[in-house]
Design an enzyme around this catalytic site. Sequence first.
Site, mmCIF file in Angstrom:
data_model
loop_
_atom_site.group_PDB
_atom_site.id
_atom_site.type_symbol
_atom_site.label_atom_id
_atom_site.label_comp_id
_atom_site.label_asym_id
_atom_site.label_seq_id
_atom_site.Cartn_x
_atom_site.Cartn_y
_atom_site.Cartn_z
ATOM 1 N NE ARG A 26 2.516 -12.851 -6.814
ATOM 2 C CZ ARG A 26 3.492 -13.572 -6.262
ATOM 3 N NH1 ARG A 26 4.068 -13.164 -5.158
ATOM 4 N NH2 ARG A 26 3.898 -14.687 -6.825
ATOM 5 C CG ASP A 82 -2.066 -22.333 -3.798
ATOM 6 O OD1 ASP A 82 -1.601 -21.524 -4.614
ATOM 7 O OD2 ASP A 82 -1.412 -23.277 -3.332
HETATM 8 O O1 CP3 Z 1 -5.395 -17.785 -11.980
HETATM 9 C C1 CP3 Z 1 -5.192 -18.953 -11.637
HETATM 10 O O2 CP3 Z 1 -4.430 -19.725 -12.250
HETATM 11 C C2 CP3 Z 1 -5.997 -19.524 -10.484
HETATM 12 C C3 CP3 Z 1 -5.375 -19.558 -9.218
HETATM 13 C C4 CP3 Z 1 -4.173 -20.428 -8.884
HETATM 14 C C5 CP3 Z 1 -3.241 -20.038 -7.886
HETATM 15 N N1 CP3 Z 1 -2.389 -21.078 -7.649
HETATM 16 C C6 CP3 Z 1 -3.245 -18.731 -7.219
HETATM 17 C C7 CP3 Z 1 -1.983 -18.255 -6.602
HETATM 18 C C8 CP3 Z 1 -3.800 -21.709 -9.292
HETATM 19 C C9 CP3 Z 1 -4.413 -22.569 -10.385
HETATM 20 C C10 CP3 Z 1 -2.686 -22.109 -8.502
HETATM 21 C C11 CP3 Z 1 -2.052 -23.442 -8.600
HETATM 22 C C12 CP3 Z 1 -0.769 -23.674 -7.934
HETATM 23 N N2 CP3 Z 1 -0.343 -23.237 -6.717
HETATM 24 C C13 CP3 Z 1 0.224 -24.520 -8.460
HETATM 25 C C14 CP3 Z 1 0.121 -25.307 -9.754
HETATM 26 C C15 CP3 Z 1 0.431 -24.474 -10.939
HETATM 27 C C16 CP3 Z 1 1.899 -24.210 -11.129
HETATM 28 O O3 CP3 Z 1 2.287 -23.035 -10.945
HETATM 29 O O4 CP3 Z 1 2.639 -25.140 -11.431
HETATM 30 C C17 CP3 Z 1 1.305 -24.542 -7.544
HETATM 31 C C18 CP3 Z 1 2.600 -25.283 -7.705
HETATM 32 C C19 CP3 Z 1 0.916 -23.727 -6.440
HETATM 33 C C20 CP3 Z 1 1.691 -23.459 -5.180
HETATM 34 C C21 CP3 Z 1 1.985 -22.021 -5.072
HETATM 35 N N3 CP3 Z 1 1.055 -21.082 -4.696
HETATM 36 C C22 CP3 Z 1 3.178 -21.342 -5.420
HETATM 37 C C23 CP3 Z 1 4.455 -22.006 -5.876
HETATM 38 C C24 CP3 Z 1 2.950 -19.967 -5.255
HETATM 39 C C25 CP3 Z 1 3.886 -18.818 -5.577
HETATM 40 C C26 CP3 Z 1 4.542 -18.235 -4.417
HETATM 41 C C27 CP3 Z 1 5.217 -16.906 -4.769
HETATM 42 O O5 CP3 Z 1 5.314 -16.091 -3.844
HETATM 43 O O6 CP3 Z 1 5.588 -16.681 -5.917
HETATM 44 C C28 CP3 Z 1 1.614 -19.825 -4.796
HETATM 45 C C29 CP3 Z 1 0.939 -18.555 -4.459
HETATM 46 C C30 CP3 Z 1 -0.130 -18.150 -5.383
HETATM 47 N N4 CP3 Z 1 -1.144 -18.958 -5.797
HETATM 48 C C31 CP3 Z 1 -0.306 -16.850 -5.928
HETATM 49 C C32 CP3 Z 1 -1.479 -16.916 -6.702
HETATM 50 C C33 CP3 Z 1 -2.122 -15.800 -7.467
HETATM 51 C C34 CP3 Z 1 0.584 -15.617 -5.674
HETATM 52 C C35 CP3 Z 1 0.620 -15.193 -4.250
HETATM 53 C C36 CP3 Z 1 -0.280 -14.046 -3.842
HETATM 54 O O7 CP3 Z 1 -1.247 -13.721 -4.497
HETATM 55 O O8 CP3 Z 1 -0.005 -13.476 -2.784
#
Ligand code: CP3
Length: 369
Positions: free
Chosen positions: A42, A87
């Site tokens: 984002r 994800d």
């Molecule tokens: O660019 C990259 O790294 C590739 C894509 C990626 C995403 N999630 C996209 C994403 C990867 C590798 C992940 C891994 C992921 N997802 C982890 C492990 C890495 C870490 O952060 O420790 C975890 C714990 C998750 C679970 C998850 N998904 C969380 C905690 C969140 C955030 C929620 C928030 O609102 O802040 C997500 C959502 C997420 N995954 C987003 C992205 C770009 C943001 C939400 C969106 O785009 O609407």
Amino acid sequence: MDKDNHILPKDFPELQNDCFLRAARGEETTCVPVWCMRQAGRYLPEFRESRAGKDFFETCRSPEACCELTLQPLRRFPFDAAIIFSDILVVPQALGMDVQMVPGKGPTFPEPLKEPEDLLRLRTTVDVSAELGYVFKAITLTRHKLEGKVPLIGFTGAPWTLMTYMIEGGGSNTMSKAKRWLYRHPEASHRLLVQLTDVIVEYLLGQVAAGAQALQVFESHAGCLGPAQFNEFALPYLRTIARKVKEKLKEAGLDDVPMIVFAKDGHYALEDLSQSQYEVVGLDWTIDPQAARKRAGGRVSLQGNLDPCALYAPKEKIGEMVKMMLEGFGTQRYIANLGHGLYPDMDPEHVGAFVEAVHSHSRQLCQLK
Ligand code: CP3
């Protein structure tokens, strides 16, 4: 293309930049490769625009959307690797759990696992191609669209980290519901961790078959475990994943790919992780680069570990911190990255300054060698 118009995993364009793969495999490099966790995210206005008004997991299920989001950061910055947009929580979904991404709240499970009986709600056999084939399609499409510029990384969440989400039902500061299972229901905990491990192994193999050239396993919630619980509930499964993926790649006649383990806040386990069949150990920022090198002992490559918040500093300061990081890790067997993912409020220009600083300082240091 096959008869259903799917792009097949063959005849991929030739790789032009193998710096990341060489560093991951422990081969000599003339530069330090760099990429950022959450580089597709984002903080990029074009990402927010593509995602606007769309459900997060719907986006994950669209190979075209995942491909586009994976490529976006590479159009701006000279990263040395791409990571597929997806994800970690698609795996609990494949096991039959409902997961929603609630804007402003994050991932939410409406019906988390509460007691061991709830394990009966999970699918006992998972057809990974049927449930997660959309990720494989996204990988194949993206590998083609990358045109060989940089390698493509596939990933998964590790069993313990996925278990925490499935029991907590979302984010948590203490992980006390999930840890309660470890103390109160150790046998059921192991059953769940085994079930997750089996699906993860198939999932990673499918990603390689589809075109992933490296794999990262995210143990994002290592920090709430102490060494004893990590050794009982996390490490054995991380080891099994690396061992089985490597065995099965061999059996299937697929290329071996380097594997990265990133156990956030798990530096107490650095020695063990360095001997767990992963080629690369990812580090968060709470460990000093030189100390990490000593403790990892030359057996593995290291990845990390600038504090993501360091990107809030002025650009010149970012350059200085990158220089110190590179001097600490050295230029060989090293992949520059942050110690965790980029945050949504980060300035893309400062991400650019980070990447540029890695490239310019690594050129200087490699010449000095
Ligand atoms: O660019 C990259 O790294 C590739 C894509 C990626 C995403 N999630 C996209 C994403 C990867 C590798 C992940 C891994 C992921 N997802 C982890 C492990 C890495 C870490 O952060 O420790 C975890 C714990 C998750 C679970 C998850 N998904 C969380 C905690 C969140 C955030 C929620 C928030 O609102 O802040 C997500 C959502 C997420 N995954 C987003 C992205 C770009 C943001 C939400 C969106 O785009 O609407």
